[in-house]
Design a protein around this motif. Structure first.
Motif, short mmCIF file in Angstrom:
data_model
loop_
_atom_site.label_atom_id
_atom_site.label_comp_id
_atom_site.label_asym_id
_atom_site.label_seq_id
_atom_site.Cartn_x
_atom_site.Cartn_y
_atom_site.Cartn_z
N ARG A 96 0.97 -1.28 -0.05
CA ARG A 96 -0.07 -0.05 0.16
C ARG A 96 0.86 1.27 0.00
N ASN A 111 -12.61 -6.04 -1.66
CA ASN A 111 -13.60 -4.85 -1.79
C ASN A 111 -13.33 -3.71 -0.76
N ASP A 112 -12.01 -3.47 -0.35
CA ASP A 112 -11.48 -2.50 0.52
C ASP A 112 -11.54 -1.21 -0.24
N ASN A 114 -20.23 -2.01 -1.23
CA ASN A 114 -20.43 -1.29 -0.13
C ASN A 114 -21.47 -0.03 -0.29
N ASN A 135 -9.33 -8.29 1.24
CA ASN A 135 -9.14 -7.09 0.76
C ASN A 135 -9.77 -6.76 -0.44
#
Length: 250
Positions: free
Chosen positions: A92, A121-122, A153, A119
């Protein structure tokens, strides 16, 4: 007067002022005055540099200078950390640094490697990937990324994602939808980018009066904003001032 003498005097005066302000022993002034460049060097090494190491503001300033002089420095440091420990956090950090350096291809590749498993759909990683795709002018890919993010989300509230959606709509030929999104963001986005993009799209749609109002609002807000905010938003504020001038009197 030779330039070296002027430089020496300026350095000696600066160091002498530092002695007084920091309440150092006054014998340092004699060392500085008698020793010229050597005296200044001894004083800086003995007194100034140790202080700078413990001053957060000085460290921050030094970091900014180093980043300006050697923009790849931080990326190389993160790459070394990633080689030692291939973790999500290190990936990241490297992806974010690639974005900062406008290396969108590597940023996109790194975010894709992170967007798996738990991760997948982070929100932060998805927004990072969409930003990289927009940087690559892959607006169709960015739309797919953002649509997937909101589908996974549905309760997500993100100014950054909404700004990306507005930019994507504008680029893909849906200016009316983009204009509505920019309008909403013009009162909620924590910065001047959304307002600037809103105004420029208004200009493109020949809504010159509304565009002037937005540009003027940006500049009025800047006048009463803290200096750190004006520095942070300088890119958009400078562009607003330039574009407002190009529109001429309303």
């Amino acid at each position: 007067m030779p330039i070296l003498v002027l430089v020496s005097l300026a350095l000696q005066v600066a160091c002498a002022v530092h002695v007084v302000r920091t309440r150092r022993e006054l014998y340092w002034i004699w060392i500085i005055l008698i020793g010229s460049f050597l005296g200044v060097a001894i004083y800086v090494i003995a007194n100034v540099l140790p202080d700078l190491r413990h001053d957060p503001r000085a460290r921050k300033t030094a970091t900014k200078v180093l980043d300006t002089v050697a923009p790849e420095r931080r990326r190389k440091q993160i790459e070394q950390r990633l080689e030692l420990a291939d973790t999500v956090d290190n990936r990241r950090a490297l992806a974010e640094e690639c974005l900062n350096l406008a290396d969108y291809a590597n940023a996109a590749e790194l975010y894709r490697s992170i967007l798996t498993g738990i991760n997948a759909n982070d929100a932060g990683f998805s927004i990072g990937l969409a930003r990289a795709q927009v940087g690559l002018d892959d607006f169709a890919g960015a739309k797919e990324t953002v649509d997937k993010l909101y589908a996974a989300n549905p309760q997500l509230r993100s100014n950054d994602a909404d700004l990306l959606r507005a930019r994507i709509d504008e680029a893909l030929g849906d200016p009316d939808v983009a204009l509505a999104r920019y309008r909403d963001l013009s009162t909620s986005y924590p910065g001047e980018e959304a307002r600037y993009r809103y105004a420029t799209l208004l200009v493109q749609r020949s809504h010159f009066r509304e565009a002037r109002e937005v540009f003027n609002d940006m500049l009025k807000r800047a006048k009463v904003s803290p200096i750190y905010y004006r520095r942070k938003e300088a890119r958009w504020l400078d562009a607003a001032k330039r574009d407002l001038a190009s529109l001429g009197p309303g």
